[in-house]
Design a protein around this motif. Structure first.
Motif, PDB file in Angstrom:
ATOM      1  N   UNK A   3      20.216 -46.466  19.007  1.00 43.52           N
ATOM      2  CA  UNK A   3      19.591 -45.183  19.330  1.00 43.52           C
ATOM      3  C   UNK A   3      19.679 -44.848  20.809  1.00 43.52           C
ATOM      4  N   UNK A   4      19.776 -43.554  21.092  1.00 43.71           N
ATOM      5  CA  UNK A   4      19.653 -43.065  22.455  1.00 43.71           C
ATOM      6  C   UNK A   4      18.148 -42.973  22.718  1.00 43.71           C
ATOM      7  N   UNK A   5      17.600 -43.818  23.609  1.00 43.73           N
ATOM      8  CA  UNK A   5      16.147 -43.872  23.788  1.00 43.73           C
ATOM      9  C   UNK A   5      15.491 -42.530  24.114  1.00 43.73           C
ATOM     10  N   UNK A   6      16.093 -41.752  25.004  1.00 42.42           N
ATOM     11  CA  UNK A   6      15.485 -40.474  25.393  1.00 42.42           C
ATOM     12  C   UNK A   6      15.482 -39.473  24.229  1.00 42.42           C
ATOM     13  N   UNK A   7      16.617 -39.314  23.576  1.00 44.13           N
ATOM     14  CA  UNK A   7      16.707 -38.373  22.455  1.00 44.13           C
ATOM     15  C   UNK A   7      15.796 -38.797  21.308  1.00 44.13           C
ATOM     16  N   UNK A   8      15.752 -40.100  21.035  1.00 37.87           N
ATOM     17  CA  UNK A   8      14.926 -40.602  19.946  1.00 37.87           C
ATOM     18  C   UNK A   8      13.448 -40.385  20.242  1.00 37.87           C
ATOM     19  N   UNK A   9      13.028 -40.630  21.467  1.00 37.04           N
ATOM     20  CA  UNK A   9      11.631 -40.423  21.853  1.00 37.04           C
ATOM     21  C   UNK A   9      11.244 -38.952  21.708  1.00 37.04           C
ATOM     22  N   UNK A  10      12.124 -38.053  22.131  1.00 38.83           N
ATOM     23  CA  UNK A  10      11.844 -36.616  22.009  1.00 38.83           C
ATOM     24  C   UNK A  10      11.769 -36.191  20.543  1.00 38.83           C
ATOM     25  N   UNK A  11      12.709 -36.677  19.731  1.00 35.02           N
ATOM     26  CA  UNK A  11      12.714 -36.321  18.312  1.00 35.02           C
ATOM     27  C   UNK A  11      11.467 -36.862  17.624  1.00 35.02           C
ATOM     28  N   UNK A  12      11.099 -38.093  17.909  1.00 37.03           N
ATOM     29  CA  UNK A  12       9.912 -38.687  17.299  1.00 37.03           C
ATOM     30  C   UNK A  12       8.667 -37.875  17.651  1.00 37.03           C
ATOM     31  N   UNK A  13       8.525 -37.490  18.907  1.00 30.59           N
ATOM     32  CA  UNK A  13       7.367 -36.694  19.328  1.00 30.59           C
ATOM     33  C   UNK A  13       7.342 -35.340  18.616  1.00 30.59           C
ATOM     34  N   UNK A  14       8.502 -34.710  18.500  1.00 30.07           N
ATOM     35  CA  UNK A  14       8.573 -33.404  17.837  1.00 30.07           C
ATOM     36  C   UNK A  14       8.255 -33.526  16.348  1.00 30.07           C
ATOM     37  N   UNK A  15       8.746 -34.582  15.703  1.00 32.25           N
ATOM     38  CA  UNK A  15       8.465 -34.776  14.287  1.00 32.25           C
ATOM     39  C   UNK A  15       6.989 -35.090  14.050  1.00 32.25           C
ATOM     40  N   UNK A  16       6.391 -35.891  14.929  1.00 37.97           N
ATOM     41  CA  UNK A  16       4.957 -36.183  14.809  1.00 37.97           C
ATOM     42  C   UNK A  16       4.143 -34.893  14.924  1.00 37.97           C
ATOM     43  N   UNK A  17       4.552 -34.014  15.830  1.00 38.39           N
ATOM     44  CA  UNK A  17       3.846 -32.740  16.006  1.00 38.39           C
ATOM     45  C   UNK A  17       4.018 -31.845  14.781  1.00 38.39           C
ATOM     46  N   UNK A  18       5.143 -31.982  14.080  1.00 42.96           N
ATOM     47  CA  UNK A  18       5.424 -31.149  12.906  1.00 42.96           C
ATOM     48  C   UNK A  18       4.774 -31.691  11.631  1.00 42.96           C
ATOM     49  N   UNK A  19       4.357 -32.950  11.635  1.00 41.09           N
ATOM     50  CA  UNK A  19       3.778 -33.566  10.427  1.00 41.09           C
ATOM     51  C   UNK A  19       2.435 -32.922  10.095  1.00 41.09           C
ATOM     52  N   UNK A  20       2.114 -32.794   8.813  1.00 43.67           N
ATOM     53  CA  UNK A  20       2.881 -33.237   7.656  1.00 43.67           C
ATOM     54  C   UNK A  20       3.990 -32.238   7.300  1.00 43.67           C
ATOM     55  N   UNK A  21       5.084 -32.770   6.758  1.00 38.39           N
ATOM     56  CA  UNK A  21       6.183 -31.935   6.283  1.00 38.39           C
ATOM     57  C   UNK A  21       6.837 -32.590   5.079  1.00 38.39           C
ATOM     58  N   UNK A  22       7.521 -31.776   4.294  1.00 36.87           N
ATOM     59  CA  UNK A  22       8.163 -32.247   3.068  1.00 36.87           C
ATOM     60  C   UNK A  22       9.528 -32.849   3.359  1.00 36.87           C
ATOM     61  N   UNK A  23       9.882 -33.860   2.557  1.00 36.71           N
ATOM     62  CA  UNK A  23      11.219 -34.450   2.594  1.00 36.71           C
ATOM     63  C   UNK A  23      11.654 -34.744   1.166  1.00 36.71           C
ATOM     64  N   UNK A  24      12.940 -34.948   1.025  1.00 37.78           N
ATOM     65  CA  UNK A  24      13.526 -35.332  -0.252  1.00 37.78           C
ATOM     66  C   UNK A  24      14.170 -36.698  -0.059  1.00 37.78           C
ATOM     67  N   UNK A  25      13.890 -37.631  -0.954  1.00 37.79           N
ATOM     68  CA  UNK A  25      14.476 -38.965  -0.852  1.00 37.79           C
ATOM     69  C   UNK A  25      15.924 -38.942  -1.296  1.00 37.79           C
ATOM     70  N   UNK A  26      16.744 -39.722  -0.626  1.00 37.84           N
ATOM     71  CA  UNK A  26      18.143 -39.873  -1.023  1.00 37.84           C
ATOM     72  C   UNK A  26      18.190 -40.572  -2.380  1.00 37.84           C
ATOM     73  N   UNK A  27      19.125 -40.191  -3.257  1.00 37.23           N
ATOM     74  CA  UNK A  27      19.224 -40.826  -4.582  1.00 37.23           C
ATOM     75  C   UNK A  27      19.335 -42.345  -4.516  1.00 37.23           C
ATOM     76  N   UNK A  28      20.067 -42.868  -3.549  1.00 37.47           N
ATOM     77  CA  UNK A  28      20.208 -44.327  -3.435  1.00 37.47           C
ATOM     78  C   UNK A  28      18.874 -44.986  -3.105  1.00 37.47           C
ATOM     79  N   UNK A  29      18.036 -44.306  -2.339  1.00 37.74           N
ATOM     80  CA  UNK A  29      16.708 -44.843  -2.020  1.00 37.74           C
ATOM     81  C   UNK A  29      15.810 -44.822  -3.248  1.00 37.74           C
ATOM     82  N   UNK A  30      15.884 -43.755  -4.019  1.00 38.64           N
ATOM     83  CA  UNK A  30      15.087 -43.671  -5.251  1.00 38.64           C
ATOM     84  C   UNK A  30      15.466 -44.825  -6.189  1.00 38.64           C
ATOM     85  N   UNK A  31      16.754 -45.076  -6.360  1.00 38.84           N
ATOM     86  CA  UNK A  31      17.212 -46.176  -7.212  1.00 38.84           C
ATOM     87  C   UNK A  31      16.679 -47.515  -6.715  1.00 38.84           C
ATOM     88  N   UNK A  32      16.747 -47.720  -5.410  1.00 37.82           N
ATOM     89  CA  UNK A  32      16.260 -48.973  -4.825  1.00 37.82           C
ATOM     90  C   UNK A  32      14.755 -49.126  -5.067  1.00 37.82           C
TER      91      UNK A  32
END
Length: 110
Positions: A3-32
């Motif tokens: 990971x690029x530490x700066x970009x990842x830190x910014x994205x994590x902060x932005x996603x935390x601010x946006x939570x809660x939000x909907x996501x869809x699980x990848x089919x391979x994850x559902x199978x697992x």
């Protein structure tokens, strides 16, 4: 380093601010998850309530269930979920996912 530490830190902060939000699980994850007998593994749509960073090894982690409500936590890598295209952070999430998958493939992991 995956990971690029700066970009990842910014994205994590932005996603935390946006939570809660909907996501869809990848089919391979559902199978697992189904193979592991995880509750709610048959549901494709989930809500991300919180996020954290599991270091370079695990990346950004989505908390999909609240352990105080279910008695157990379901956390998955951001790499294995799909955010709606209408989400303002969708392009940044997709860039993060592509970057991680590319780096993981280079290392022979996925």
């Amino acid at each position: 380093m995956l990971d690029n530490p700066e970009k990842t830190t910014r994205l994590l902060a932005a996603l935390k601010a946006a939570a809660p939000f909907d996501v869809e699980l990848a089919p391979s994850l559902i199978e697992y998850l189904q193979a592991q007998n995880v509750a709610d593994a048959d549901r494709m749509h989930h809500v991300v309530w919180d996020l954290s960073y599991a270091g370079d090894e695990g990346g950004i982690i989505c908390h999909l269930s609240r352990s105080e409500e279910t008695g157990r936590a379901l956390v998955v890598s951001l790499t294995h979920v799909r955010v709606p295209r209408s989400m303002p952070l969708a392009a940044a999430v997709l860039d993060y996912q592509k970057h991680r998958v590319k780096k993981l493939k280079k290392q022979g992991r996925r």
